[in-house]
Design a protein around this motif. Sequence first.
Motif, PDB file in Angstrom:
ATOM      1  N   ARG A 142      16.596  21.268 -19.216  1.00  0.00           N
ATOM      2  CA  ARG A 142      15.435  21.373 -20.039  1.00  0.00           C
ATOM      3  C   ARG A 142      15.671  20.337 -21.073  1.00  0.00           C
ATOM      4  O   ARG A 142      14.381  19.881 -21.158  1.00  0.00           O
ATOM      5  CB  ARG A 142      15.208  22.534 -20.825  1.00  0.00           C
ATOM      6  CG  ARG A 142      14.196  22.862 -21.764  1.00  0.00           C
ATOM      7  CD  ARG A 142      14.370  24.148 -22.444  1.00  0.00           C
ATOM      8  NE  ARG A 142      12.975  24.370 -23.399  1.00  0.00           N
ATOM      9  CZ  ARG A 142      12.899  25.468 -24.056  1.00  0.00           C
ATOM     10  NH1 ARG A 142      13.949  26.452 -23.935  1.00  0.00           N
ATOM     11  NH2 ARG A 142      11.903  25.769 -24.862  1.00  0.00           N
ATOM     12  N   ASN A 189      22.533  28.106 -31.436  1.00  0.00           N
ATOM     13  CA  ASN A 189      22.162  29.087 -30.115  1.00  0.00           C
ATOM     14  C   ASN A 189      21.413  28.123 -28.885  1.00  0.00           C
ATOM     15  O   ASN A 189      21.496  28.418 -27.898  1.00  0.00           O
ATOM     16  CB  ASN A 189      21.010  29.980 -30.477  1.00  0.00           C
ATOM     17  CG  ASN A 189      19.690  29.455 -31.097  1.00  0.00           C
ATOM     18  OD1 ASN A 189      19.894  28.166 -31.961  1.00  0.00           O
ATOM     19  ND2 ASN A 189      18.764  30.192 -31.079  1.00  0.00           N
ATOM     20  N   TYR A 190      21.008  26.961 -29.508  1.00  0.00           N
ATOM     21  CA  TYR A 190      20.624  25.533 -28.372  1.00  0.00           C
ATOM     22  C   TYR A 190      21.277  24.422 -28.813  1.00  0.00           C
ATOM     23  O   TYR A 190      20.597  23.464 -29.381  1.00  0.00           O
ATOM     24  CB  TYR A 190      19.094  25.554 -28.376  1.00  0.00           C
ATOM     25  CG  TYR A 190      18.399  26.654 -27.616  1.00  0.00           C
ATOM     26  CD1 TYR A 190      18.220  26.416 -26.140  1.00  0.00           C
ATOM     27  CD2 TYR A 190      17.723  27.758 -28.068  1.00  0.00           C
ATOM     28  CE1 TYR A 190      17.506  27.272 -25.326  1.00  0.00           C
ATOM     29  CE2 TYR A 190      16.924  28.418 -27.249  1.00  0.00           C
ATOM     30  CZ  TYR A 190      16.934  28.196 -25.728  1.00  0.00           C
ATOM     31  OH  TYR A 190      16.140  28.954 -25.274  1.00  0.00           O
ATOM     32  N   GLU A 194      17.982  22.106 -28.695  1.00  0.00           N
ATOM     33  CA  GLU A 194      17.175  22.091 -29.845  1.00  0.00           C
ATOM     34  C   GLU A 194      17.785  20.848 -30.693  1.00  0.00           C
ATOM     35  O   GLU A 194      16.622  20.206 -31.333  1.00  0.00           O
ATOM     36  CB  GLU A 194      17.213  23.320 -30.536  1.00  0.00           C
ATOM     37  CG  GLU A 194      16.237  24.329 -29.935  1.00  0.00           C
ATOM     38  CD  GLU A 194      15.437  25.177 -31.294  1.00  0.00           C
ATOM     39  OE1 GLU A 194      16.240  25.995 -31.789  1.00  0.00           O
ATOM     40  OE2 GLU A 194      14.384  25.069 -31.625  1.00  0.00           O
ATOM     41  N   ARG A 320      17.922  34.009 -30.797  1.00  0.00           N
ATOM     42  CA  ARG A 320      17.002  32.836 -30.536  1.00  0.00           C
ATOM     43  C   ARG A 320      16.000  32.949 -31.879  1.00  0.00           C
ATOM     44  O   ARG A 320      15.725  34.270 -32.321  1.00  0.00           O
ATOM     45  CB  ARG A 320      16.009  32.841 -29.356  1.00  0.00           C
ATOM     46  CG  ARG A 320      16.746  32.835 -28.078  1.00  0.00           C
ATOM     47  CD  ARG A 320      16.173  33.505 -26.856  1.00  0.00           C
ATOM     48  NE  ARG A 320      14.773  32.997 -26.838  1.00  0.00           N
ATOM     49  CZ  ARG A 320      13.647  33.818 -26.559  1.00  0.00           C
ATOM     50  NH1 ARG A 320      13.808  35.016 -26.766  1.00  0.00           N
ATOM     51  NH2 ARG A 320      12.569  33.131 -26.350  1.00  0.00           N
ATOM     52  N   CYS A 321      15.492  31.807 -32.497  1.00  0.00           N
ATOM     53  CA  CYS A 321      14.793  32.090 -33.395  1.00  0.00           C
ATOM     54  C   CYS A 321      13.142  32.585 -32.989  1.00  0.00           C
ATOM     55  O   CYS A 321      12.808  33.382 -33.868  1.00  0.00           O
ATOM     56  CB  CYS A 321      14.447  30.709 -34.369  1.00  0.00           C
ATOM     57  SG  CYS A 321      13.856  29.402 -33.150  1.00  0.00           S
ATOM     58  N   THR A 322      12.904  32.674 -31.966  1.00  0.00           N
ATOM     59  CA  THR A 322      11.968  33.023 -31.283  1.00  0.00           C
ATOM     60  C   THR A 322      11.989  34.524 -30.791  1.00  0.00           C
ATOM     61  O   THR A 322      10.912  35.007 -29.940  1.00  0.00           O
ATOM     62  CB  THR A 322      11.357  32.321 -30.132  1.00  0.00           C
ATOM     63  OG1 THR A 322      12.315  32.198 -29.297  1.00  0.00           O
ATOM     64  CG2 THR A 322      10.630  30.954 -30.493  1.00  0.00           C
ATOM     65  N   GLN A 478       8.014  33.125 -27.471  1.00  0.00           N
ATOM     66  CA  GLN A 478       9.115  31.882 -27.043  1.00  0.00           C
ATOM     67  C   GLN A 478       8.437  30.567 -27.607  1.00  0.00           C
ATOM     68  O   GLN A 478       7.146  30.226 -27.974  1.00  0.00           O
ATOM     69  CB  GLN A 478       8.849  32.059 -25.642  1.00  0.00           C
ATOM     70  CG  GLN A 478       7.560  31.785 -25.015  1.00  0.00           C
ATOM     71  CD  GLN A 478       7.669  31.734 -23.344  1.00  0.00           C
ATOM     72  OE1 GLN A 478       8.638  31.769 -22.722  1.00  0.00           O
ATOM     73  NE2 GLN A 478       6.669  31.460 -22.569  1.00  0.00           N
ATOM     74  N   ARG A 479       9.291  29.501 -27.519  1.00  0.00           N
ATOM     75  CA  ARG A 479       8.882  28.226 -27.856  1.00  0.00           C
ATOM     76  C   ARG A 479       8.079  27.497 -26.877  1.00  0.00           C
ATOM     77  O   ARG A 479       7.364  26.754 -27.323  1.00  0.00           O
ATOM     78  CB  ARG A 479      10.200  27.594 -28.083  1.00  0.00           C
ATOM     79  CG  ARG A 479      10.218  25.970 -28.600  1.00  0.00           C
ATOM     80  CD  ARG A 479      11.548  25.403 -29.118  1.00  0.00           C
ATOM     81  NE  ARG A 479      12.692  25.736 -28.285  1.00  0.00           N
ATOM     82  CZ  ARG A 479      13.539  25.088 -27.608  1.00  0.00           C
ATOM     83  NH1 ARG A 479      13.485  23.859 -27.886  1.00  0.00           N
ATOM     84  NH2 ARG A 479      14.665  25.800 -27.100  1.00  0.00           N
ATOM     85  N   GLY A 480       8.737  27.359 -25.498  1.00  0.00           N
ATOM     86  CA  GLY A 480       7.900  26.780 -24.401  1.00  0.00           C
ATOM     87  C   GLY A 480       6.422  27.073 -24.166  1.00  0.00           C
ATOM     88  O   GLY A 480       6.065  28.216 -24.602  1.00  0.00           O
ATOM     89  N   PHE A 486       5.316  23.457 -31.732  1.00  0.00           N
ATOM     90  CA  PHE A 486       6.372  24.376 -32.136  1.00  0.00           C
ATOM     91  C   PHE A 486       6.458  24.363 -33.380  1.00  0.00           C
ATOM     92  O   PHE A 486       6.769  23.293 -34.002  1.00  0.00           O
ATOM     93  CB  PHE A 486       7.532  24.438 -31.318  1.00  0.00           C
ATOM     94  CG  PHE A 486       8.773  25.439 -31.705  1.00  0.00           C
ATOM     95  CD1 PHE A 486       8.294  26.714 -31.625  1.00  0.00           C
ATOM     96  CD2 PHE A 486       9.677  24.905 -32.226  1.00  0.00           C
ATOM     97  CE1 PHE A 486       9.374  27.693 -32.174  1.00  0.00           C
ATOM     98  CE2 PHE A 486      10.742  25.811 -32.700  1.00  0.00           C
ATOM     99  CZ  PHE A 486      10.542  27.292 -32.479  1.00  0.00           C
TER     100      PHE A 486
HETATM  101  O1  LIG Z   1      16.091  29.512 -31.389  1.00  0.00           O
HETATM  102  C1  LIG Z   1      14.979  29.000 -31.324  1.00  0.00           C
HETATM  103  C2  LIG Z   1      14.501  28.448 -30.096  1.00  0.00           C
HETATM  104  O2  LIG Z   1      13.356  27.405 -30.563  1.00  0.00           O
HETATM  105  C3  LIG Z   1      14.080  29.239 -29.168  1.00  0.00           C
HETATM  106  O3  LIG Z   1      13.701  28.853 -28.071  1.00  0.00           O
HETATM  107  P1  LIG Z   1      13.229  29.636 -26.694  1.00  0.00           P
HETATM  108  O4  LIG Z   1      12.140  30.308 -27.279  1.00  0.00           O
HETATM  109  O5  LIG Z   1      12.570  28.434 -25.631  1.00  0.00           O
HETATM  110  O6  LIG Z   1      14.236  30.469 -26.127  1.00  0.00           O
END
Ligand SMILES: O=C[C@H](O)COP(=O)(O)O
Length: 542
Positions: A142, A189-190, A194, A320-322, A478-480, A486
């Motif tokens: 990604r 976490n990323y 990220e 994940r923040c999301t 989700q972020r994507g 975002f």
């Molecule tokens: O942890 C925060 C990320 O922006 C989550 O990304 P994601 O929704 O693609 O897993």
Amino acid sequence: MEFSDQLKAVFIPESDIPVEFSIPEEIHQREYLCNGEMLKWDGPVSEVYSPVCVPDKEGNLYRKFIGTYPICTEKEAMEALDAAVKAYDNGRGEWPTMSIDNRIKCLQKFVFKMNEQRSLVVKLIMWEIGKSHADAAKEFDRTIDYINATIDALKDIDRQSSRFEMEEGVVAQIRRSPIGVVLCMGPFNYPLNETFTTLIPAIIMGNTLLFKPPKHGTLLHYPLLKAFQESFPKGVVNTIYGRGANITPGLMQTGKINVLAFIGSSKVANDLKKRHPKINRLRAVLSLDAKNAAIVTKNADIKLAVSETILGALSFNGQRCTAIKIVFVHKAIADDFLKQLSVAVAQLKFGMPWVQGVSLTPLPEPGKPEYLKTCIDDAISHGAHVVNENGGTNIASFVYPAIVYPVNEKMKLYREEQFGPIIPVIPYDSIEEPIQYQIDSPHGMQVSIFSNDAKEIASLIDPFVNLVSRVNINSQCQRGPDKFPFTGRKDSAEGTLSVVDALRSFSIRSLVATKMNETNKGLINEIVNHHDSNFLSTNFIF
Ligand SMILES: O=C[C@H](O)COP(=O)(O)O
């Protein structure tokens, strides 16, 4: 077999770990990148222990030691800052004045070299933060896709642009100019993906930077240092390592950081911002805390709501923040929803990150299992219970997901971002209850609304989209895709990320303008001829 024994059995002896997933040897990082040089480090180091535990002869589980990295002091951090400041040189440095085309060439070289390290970096993501091998590979790919999309976006923007007449005979070239020195820090976490969603756009827009990898997720950046060194002019990318609390406040206090790019906790971001002597001159690009709610109305397709909630709340163990971090379910369907949710949790495969199809894996933060236990105990002491069998069982770094019900405002789980495998569920009567929750929340990232009634959904979109930055209909938060903006409201974010938005976030719109009178007409053509390709290839408008 007792459930806790089943959990314990996932931690296998070191000798049984499949060789194709092990890292070749312990990684002892003894160098860092500053001013284009790999500087040797013989000072104190931080030891890295994997969330993957292995049993000793007595069967006790311990986190596997995988390597060390430098703990730099403020002195090295300041040297790195000086290098970034010098390379920027008030906008006159080689990098900020380089044409976009040439900057893209450097980035393409970097992508090529980064790809050469794919196998090792993916394994390190897995070993450092316990992400499944499949998800670690996705994270890497990604990131490559994100960089390539950034390059495409820049080329597109460049193609669309031209000199144009503004008004009253004034002609202008509108540019996106760099801002200066960026302090870039990503989350555990990323740790790759990220981090790079700020680092890459910051670089490509002509800024220079200081880059501190996340505490859990440092070693995986080591194989990429050479790629940075060989792809970009000296001083463009400078790394700093060690305890953020010891080195980053001093950097901010210098007033020489122009952009703070940080993904992590709101508290750390606020503390850092306040250190800057001219806070109004500091640009901040931040992605921070969140407490995303799912709202399951009585008109929801329960099966769909359950499968999306599972994905939203438990992907990468809820880290994940999301992630969906609280669920409001209408009382009329609460029993059914909880039953199906429990069944779905029981079907998830848990195990070591290299096991195929695994979705629940060990947690990287050493104190996390204890923290999650306090959240569950606190909820129980205020009248909730764990709905699913074995929920909350903890062995070493592994915590089995817990569905906690009914959650209310007295509990930690009501407001705190658990960032782990707990699904707090609140029964509601009136839709005003989740709306009021969101109004009162210090966070404002995303919500998910589950309903099969179009009229109901339509009536909820505006109330929520004006409180958060993304409303998901019948799907998880989700972020994507990464081309979508975002961001978040309140304490959840500052600035906007996405392939194109991030390019904006790390640049400033500026003009080269002239009145188109007889004298200037001739002059302009001459200027263009005298100026290097820079003038033409930075004339993008967006
Ligand atoms: O942890 C925060 C990320 O922006 C989550 O990304 P994601 O929704 O693609 O897993």
